[in-house]
Design an enzyme around this catalytic site. Sequence first.
Site, PDB file in Angstrom:
ATOM      1  N   ASP A  52       0.810  -1.231   0.000  1.00  0.00           N
ATOM      2  CA  ASP A  52       0.000   0.000   0.000  1.00  0.00           C
ATOM      3  C   ASP A  52       0.841   1.278   0.000  1.00  0.00           C
ATOM      4  O   ASP A  52       0.368   2.337   0.404  1.00  0.00           O
ATOM      5  CB  ASP A  52      -0.965   0.037   1.196  1.00  0.00           C
ATOM      6  CG  ASP A  52      -1.894  -1.160   1.218  1.00  0.00           C
ATOM      7  OD1 ASP A  52      -2.676  -1.312   0.269  1.00  0.00           O
ATOM      8  OD2 ASP A  52      -1.818  -1.959   2.177  1.00  0.00           O
ATOM      9  N   HIS A  75      -3.801  -1.688  -6.331  1.00  0.00           N
ATOM     10  CA  HIS A  75      -2.925  -0.591  -6.725  1.00  0.00           C
ATOM     11  C   HIS A  75      -3.774   0.536  -7.298  1.00  0.00           C
ATOM     12  O   HIS A  75      -4.298   0.430  -8.406  1.00  0.00           O
ATOM     13  CB  HIS A  75      -1.902  -1.081  -7.753  1.00  0.00           C
ATOM     14  CG  HIS A  75      -1.026  -2.181  -7.246  1.00  0.00           C
ATOM     15  ND1 HIS A  75      -0.089  -2.821  -8.029  1.00  0.00           N
ATOM     16  CD2 HIS A  75      -0.929  -2.741  -6.004  1.00  0.00           C
ATOM     17  CE1 HIS A  75       0.532  -3.735  -7.303  1.00  0.00           C
ATOM     18  NE2 HIS A  75       0.038  -3.711  -6.078  1.00  0.00           N
TER      19      HIS A  75
END
Length: 427
Positions: free
Chosen positions: A9, A39
């Site tokens: 992340d 993503h």
Amino acid sequence: MVVDLGYGDAGKGTVVDWLCATRPVHTVVRFNGGAQAAHNVVLPDGRHHTFAQFGAGTFRPGVRTHLSRHVVVDPLALAAEADHLAAVGVPDALDRLTVDGEALLATPYHRAANRAREIARGADRHGSCGLGVGEAVAYGLAHPDEAPRVADCRSPALLRRRLAALRDRLTAELGPLDAPPVEDCLPAFTGFARRVAIVDRAHLAGVLRAGTCVFEGAQGVLLDEWHGFHPYTTWSTTTFANADGLLAEAGLAGEARRLGVLRVVTTRHGPGPLVTEDPTLPLTDPRNPTNPWQGRFRFGHFDAVAHRYALDVAGGVDGLALTHLDLAGPARSADDRPRRRPRLRLCRRYDTIDRLEPGPPGDLDRQAALTARLLRARPVYDDAPADWPAAVEDALGTPVELTSHSPTAEGKAVRNRTALTPGAGAR
């Protein structure tokens, strides 16, 4: 080659999108993980997509995606992702996709078994996306000659046998699974085979010679299956190792630059060590909410100890991309209004640990002991630096080549123009 040097992340998607926006990229090659990747890419006009299996350069016209044999492919999730891309203006994502036939398939049976195991752990959950990726890898290791693979989707009779054997084995172990009958699954998988270009492993060598490629990693090095903090890890090699292997097979070993991605804050989703966690930080991430499978999204101060370990595990990088610098921006806006910003700090050592030393891959007892040490460790902080990129460079001994102040490609700035300008591809 782009990897996350944290727990995931950190912004791999937005960095890959920037790379594809600033140079003529032919293909984004995915080299680990599966449908659990998340993503996020945002365009200046507000369009947003969370890339899972498609490469994060797909918003850019003509940029292709190749799913290598190291990716666990979920055709059902892929179809849903293609539908969302079409809704946000990318109708040809499937036309720009190739998939290695040797890649493992993630099925509804893997997903159901994954969730059943995680529920059974109760308060001792490891943290999971609940999508069956690890379950597919585990089954592939236990039954390598019988595990469903992408190429099987072209042979309905073979796929039927393999799905039935998978269902029966998992049901015998775990009890009834919340998953549809095999006959209900077959049309989706065979339809996937008719729609998508399934290729052999030799295909990638031609792709790599056809133009600039970006290798896009999934998750983070600190979650690596062998070097992460067991058992709070993923069933995936999250370092450069898979990408290095694919390049070597194509006769291109060493012909790619290594880019590591980090947030200015260290985060993780779900349980496991996060030594610098600070619940008082006034931070949220709307694209990483709490959910029933991963748990809470947690924030901590920049953990140079953990990120140095990730660098060592990954074999080093040529440069860093430092994201979310807007969190460490000026206290006042351009029109002189005060901003509420967190008091971010930097941790160079822990109270009992100065440096984490990598061990041999596969020694999970050693990794579990390291996890126990980290759960007891306490951070020792420096004050917030005036210049975050310079401080990160100093703490990690690695140049910050790209900074990111917003989720769009336009929010990126190059610090080292020799390293990241188009055409400076090989190191």
